[in-house]
Scaffold this motif. Structure first.
Motif, PDB file in Angstrom:
ATOM      1  N   THR A 150       0.822  -1.213   0.000  1.00  0.00           N
ATOM      2  CA  THR A 150       0.000   0.000   0.000  1.00  0.00           C
ATOM      3  C   THR A 150       0.853   1.259   0.000  1.00  0.00           C
ATOM      4  O   THR A 150       0.417   2.303  -0.504  1.00  0.00           O
ATOM      5  N   ASP A 151       2.049   1.174   0.553  1.00  0.00           N
ATOM      6  CA  ASP A 151       2.969   2.317   0.569  1.00  0.00           C
ATOM      7  C   ASP A 151       3.570   2.484  -0.820  1.00  0.00           C
ATOM      8  O   ASP A 151       4.687   2.059  -1.106  1.00  0.00           O
ATOM      9  N   LEU A 152       2.819   3.123  -1.705  1.00  0.00           N
ATOM     10  CA  LEU A 152       3.155   3.147  -3.127  1.00  0.00           C
ATOM     11  C   LEU A 152       4.453   3.862  -3.423  1.00  0.00           C
ATOM     12  O   LEU A 152       5.115   3.563  -4.424  1.00  0.00           O
ATOM     13  N   LEU A 185      -3.736   5.949   2.102  1.00  0.00           N
ATOM     14  CA  LEU A 185      -4.758   5.446   3.026  1.00  0.00           C
ATOM     15  C   LEU A 185      -6.099   5.289   2.320  1.00  0.00           C
ATOM     16  O   LEU A 185      -6.834   4.322   2.555  1.00  0.00           O
ATOM     17  N   ASN A 186      -6.419   6.243   1.440  1.00  0.00           N
ATOM     18  CA  ASN A 186      -7.667   6.123   0.684  1.00  0.00           C
ATOM     19  C   ASN A 186      -7.606   4.995  -0.325  1.00  0.00           C
ATOM     20  O   ASN A 186      -8.610   4.314  -0.573  1.00  0.00           O
ATOM     21  N   GLN A 213      -8.244   1.981   1.698  1.00  0.00           N
ATOM     22  CA  GLN A 213      -9.652   1.927   2.083  1.00  0.00           C
ATOM     23  C   GLN A 213     -10.541   1.478   0.917  1.00  0.00           C
ATOM     24  O   GLN A 213     -11.422   0.632   1.078  1.00  0.00           O
ATOM     25  N   ARG A 214     -10.285   2.008  -0.264  1.00  0.00           N
ATOM     26  CA  ARG A 214     -11.072   1.614  -1.436  1.00  0.00           C
ATOM     27  C   ARG A 214     -10.820   0.156  -1.803  1.00  0.00           C
ATOM     28  O   ARG A 214     -11.736  -0.581  -2.169  1.00  0.00           O
ATOM     29  N   THR A 215      -9.555  -0.255  -1.697  1.00  0.00           N
ATOM     30  CA  THR A 215      -9.194  -1.627  -2.047  1.00  0.00           C
ATOM     31  C   THR A 215      -9.888  -2.638  -1.158  1.00  0.00           C
ATOM     32  O   THR A 215     -10.383  -3.661  -1.622  1.00  0.00           O
ATOM     33  N   CYS A 216      -9.927  -2.358   0.128  1.00  0.00           N
ATOM     34  CA  CYS A 216     -10.443  -3.333   1.096  1.00  0.00           C
ATOM     35  C   CYS A 216     -11.937  -3.194   1.370  1.00  0.00           C
ATOM     36  O   CYS A 216     -12.621  -4.192   1.613  1.00  0.00           O
ATOM     37  N   PHE A 217     -12.453  -1.952   1.330  1.00  0.00           N
ATOM     38  CA  PHE A 217     -13.838  -1.725   1.745  1.00  0.00           C
ATOM     39  C   PHE A 217     -14.687  -1.014   0.688  1.00  0.00           C
ATOM     40  O   PHE A 217     -15.825  -0.633   0.970  1.00  0.00           O
ATOM     41  N   ASN A 218     -14.109  -0.803  -0.486  1.00  0.00           N
ATOM     42  CA  ASN A 218     -14.845  -0.236  -1.629  1.00  0.00           C
ATOM     43  C   ASN A 218     -15.406   1.154  -1.377  1.00  0.00           C
ATOM     44  O   ASN A 218     -16.380   1.553  -2.013  1.00  0.00           O
ATOM     45  N   THR A 219     -14.807   1.873  -0.473  1.00  0.00           N
ATOM     46  CA  THR A 219     -15.262   3.239  -0.227  1.00  0.00           C
ATOM     47  C   THR A 219     -14.127   4.066   0.357  1.00  0.00           C
ATOM     48  O   THR A 219     -13.372   3.566   1.205  1.00  0.00           O
ATOM     49  N   PRO A 220     -13.954   5.309  -0.072  1.00  0.00           N
ATOM     50  CA  PRO A 220     -12.888   6.142   0.490  1.00  0.00           C
ATOM     51  C   PRO A 220     -13.304   6.723   1.840  1.00  0.00           C
ATOM     52  O   PRO A 220     -14.483   6.672   2.227  1.00  0.00           O
ATOM     53  N   PRO A 225     -12.191  13.319   4.540  1.00  0.00           N
ATOM     54  CA  PRO A 225     -11.008  13.959   5.156  1.00  0.00           C
ATOM     55  C   PRO A 225     -11.058  13.973   6.672  1.00  0.00           C
ATOM     56  O   PRO A 225     -10.047  13.717   7.335  1.00  0.00           O
ATOM     57  N   GLN A 226     -12.231  14.253   7.241  1.00  0.00           N
ATOM     58  CA  GLN A 226     -12.338  14.287   8.702  1.00  0.00           C
ATOM     59  C   GLN A 226     -12.155  12.900   9.306  1.00  0.00           C
ATOM     60  O   GLN A 226     -11.541  12.747  10.369  1.00  0.00           O
ATOM     61  N   ALA A 227     -12.672  11.881   8.608  1.00  0.00           N
ATOM     62  CA  ALA A 227     -12.500  10.509   9.096  1.00  0.00           C
ATOM     63  C   ALA A 227     -11.026  10.114   9.098  1.00  0.00           C
ATOM     64  O   ALA A 227     -10.558   9.428  10.017  1.00  0.00           O
TER      65      ALA A 227
END
Length: 634
Positions: free
Chosen positions: A196-198, A209-210, A213-220, A223-225
């Motif tokens: 993931t550390d591209l 991190l996004n 998140q997209r890769t594993c949970f299909n959603t970004p 910013p606050q999260a």
């Protein structure tokens, strides 16, 4: 993830095992409770984890000890039910049921246990003070649930936790005594962090991190999260966040926190997305996806695969010297369970003056591995996370299956480029015939591919007008075969020979032969190797076939070109404008053209052949070149 879950309920008589099952199914407490409930199956579409679930009851009154042992061996998770108002049933959990289950299961693959305190409606106090020491004593216990079959309290939760214990077990991830992740889990999550550390700076920035998140949970993440996640890490460890990005320590801490809070399904979702099974090993399906390779085809990396490998190289070439130092190579392969490249690689591909693998050598080694052992190449790409980074179903998407050089050479003569050849699903033909033009006159050229057999070539095989020795520029062992065929059968022959460097669109590697193809041709007075590829956007160029036809028409002539090369040999150069026959052989040539080819018109006795071994091909061209006017006269 498992395809189904089998839950077994055991415990002392009258603790309410059957009532729990019937309350779950009917959503009401049964008026009459049988001694034992029949096995039921809950369909996948009504379970939280979308997995079919089988629930099995046990009755001491109806079943023997042997039947109990069989059910224990088949169970994926076992719920030990006790009554919260019956101390004897609680004592039996540790004195009877846990030892019995442990005796009947393999030590290395213990089934998870769920302690179920039923009849909570009958007491005002909780049994947890009594149960917690038991949970701390036995690592196989996943959790404890207090419920009431009569009031339907926590019934659905009970079976959800049982399902969760199978699909998302805590045991492989976390050590409760030490309150930290197990080494195998740390190793897997470290690989995931590095993939993931591209940019390979040791920090997951917001973009990375996004991506995760997209890769594993299909959603970004909003910013606050993202900031909330990093703030949680900051509050708990000093070096978890650096330069406003998540460090490896912070990444591991987050997963420790998930597990401690009972959200280990989050960590399992990540692990499974990156190819891990329940034992935290990469699955065979992930490492070795199915790929169909016909026997007459070869394997190559496609454009996206080279782009990915280039990004991996750039990611680890920290000093930007276009070479990988031993430390950089070691860092690159940290996502592997072993070092895939040995010291022999440095003597196989290009290195710099320090002996470090260059960018060209790096890609050459990948090309060689894919050609010689595509399964190993798939495995390596799996460790590097190709399918994840490029969002592909598997790393098989990185492989292009191509026809071998001889097949491509025949099909290209019929105007079919590589893309068209891949689409053709019909039977393979060992012949190709079409027309070419020599001095404005239309001629037929017949190509015939012959199965490889270096030890035996029949008279029919050798009765050809032009021999093409075709080798694969991307296969280091290809030219050696061609050289052996030439020296064994054609070095003293008067049959013209042409060396063709097939797949010239690919990266050319050094041939494992004492002479390079160019030096070999120079030594034996052959024309330099002719580049050929059918990997074109339009129909392949037919100039080479025209030249072969010309050589077939004038097999004994010494031809002189009218261009700058000034060679007194068969001129195959790109600037060919005109061929002049030497005066002394003009009469002979006329007889050859008109008589020899008419005598060889019988296709059964005329042969044009290709031979192949380890990607090497030998091609012979029969100059079946007949004037249409003569055909009409006949």
């Amino acid at each position: 993830m498992r395809k189904d879950v089998r839950i077994l309920l055991v415990g002392e008589p009258k603790v309410g095992k059957t009532s729990l099952i019937m309350s779950l199914v009917s959503e009401e407490f049964p008026d009459e409770v049988p001694l034992r409930a029949e096995e039921i199956t809950i369909p996948a579409d009504v379970t939280p984890e979308r997995v079919p679930t089988h629930i099995v009851d046990y009755s001491e009154a109806e079943q023997s000890d042997e039947q109990l042992y069989q059910e224990i061996s088949k169970a994926n998770v076992i719920c030990i039910v006790y009554s919260v108002n019956n101390k004897k049933s609680i004592e039996k959990v540790t004195s009877h049921w846990i030892p019995l289950i442990n005796d009947r299961t393999d030590k290395d693959s213990r089934v998870p246990l769920i302690l179920v305190g039923n009849k909570s409606d009958l007491v005002e106090h909780s049994s947890m003070e009594t149960i917690l020491p038991i949970m701390n004593q036995f690592q196989d216990i996943e959790t404890c649930v207090e419920c009431s079959a009569k009031n339907l309290k926590n019934i659905s939760e009970l079976f959800y936790y049982a399902q969760k214990a199978v699909l998302h077990p805590t045991g492989p991830l976390y050590c409760p005594e030490e309150k930290e992740l197990k080494l195998s889990c740390i190793k897997a999550l470290t690989r995931i962090f590095k993939i993931t550390d591209l940019d390979n700076d040791g920090i997951l920035n917001d973009n990375e991190l996004n991506f995760f998140q997209r890769t594993c949970f299909n959603t970004p993440l909003a910013p606050q999260a993202l900031e909330d996640v990093k703030n949680v890490v900051r509050r708990n460890m000093a070096d978890g966040v650096k330069d406003n990005g998540l460090t490896l320590k912070g990444f591991l801490f987050l997963h420790t926190l998930f597990i401690q809070r009972g959200r280990h399904e989050t960590t399992w979702t990540v692990l499974r997305r990156f190819g891990y099974d329940d034992d935290l090993e990469l699955t065979q399906e992930y490492l070795f996806p199915m790929i169909k390779i016909p026997p007459d085809c070869t394997t190559e990396l496609n454009h996206n695969a080279y782009l990915f490998l280039q990004s991996v190289f750039d990611k680890h070439d920290k000093d930007r010297d276009c070479a990988l130092s031993p430390e950089e190579v070691k860092d690159l392969f940290k996502v592997f369970p072993y070092m895939p490249w040995g010291p022999d690689v440095n003597n196989t591909v290009c290195t710099n003056e320090k002996g470090w693998i260059t960018y060209q050598g790096y890609l050459s080694q990948w090309t060689l591995t894919t050609y010689l052992d595509v399964q190993r190449s798939l495995e390596y790409l799996g460790y590097l996370g190709y399918s994840i980074v490029y969002e592909q179903e598997s790393q098989a998407a990185a492989i292009t299956v191509t026809r071998s050089g001889k097949s491509g050479f025949l099909q290209a003569f019929l105007g079919r480029n590589l893309q068209r050849q891949k689409r053709k699903k019909n039977h393979k033909s060992y012949y190709a015939i079409s027309t070419t033009y020599v001095y404005g006159q239309e001629k037929y050229l017949l190509l015939h591919e012959v199965m490889p057999d270096l030890d035996f070539l029949s008279e029919a095989d050798l009765a050809c007008d032009v021999v093409c020795l075709v080798y694969d520029v991307s296969d280091p062992r290809s030219f050696e075969y061609c050289a052996k065929v030439y020296k064994q059968y054609f070095i003293d022959s008067k049959t013209p020979c042409v060396v063709i460097a097939a797949k010239s669109d690919l990266h050319e590697v050094r041939q494992h032969y004492s002479l390079s193809p160019h030096d070999f041709c120079r030594k034996h007075k052959l024309h330099p190797p002719q580049s050929f590829t059918c990997n074109t956007t339009t129909a392949p160029n037919k100039d080479l076939y025209t030249r072969l036809t010309t050589m077939a028409m004038y097999p004994h002539a010494r031809l002189r070109c009218m261009c700058s090369c000034n060679r007194c040999t068969y001129c195959l150069c790109q600037n060919l404008l005109k061929l002049e026959l030497l005066r002394s052989v003009k009469a002979q040539l006329r007889r050859v053209v008109y008589n020899r080819h008419m005598a060889q018109a019988d296709l059964k006795n005329s042969t044009f052949w290709l031979r192949a071994s380890l990607g090497a091909t030998v091609c012979a061209v029969l100059g079946f070149a007949m004037y249409r006017a003569l055909l009409k006269q006949r």
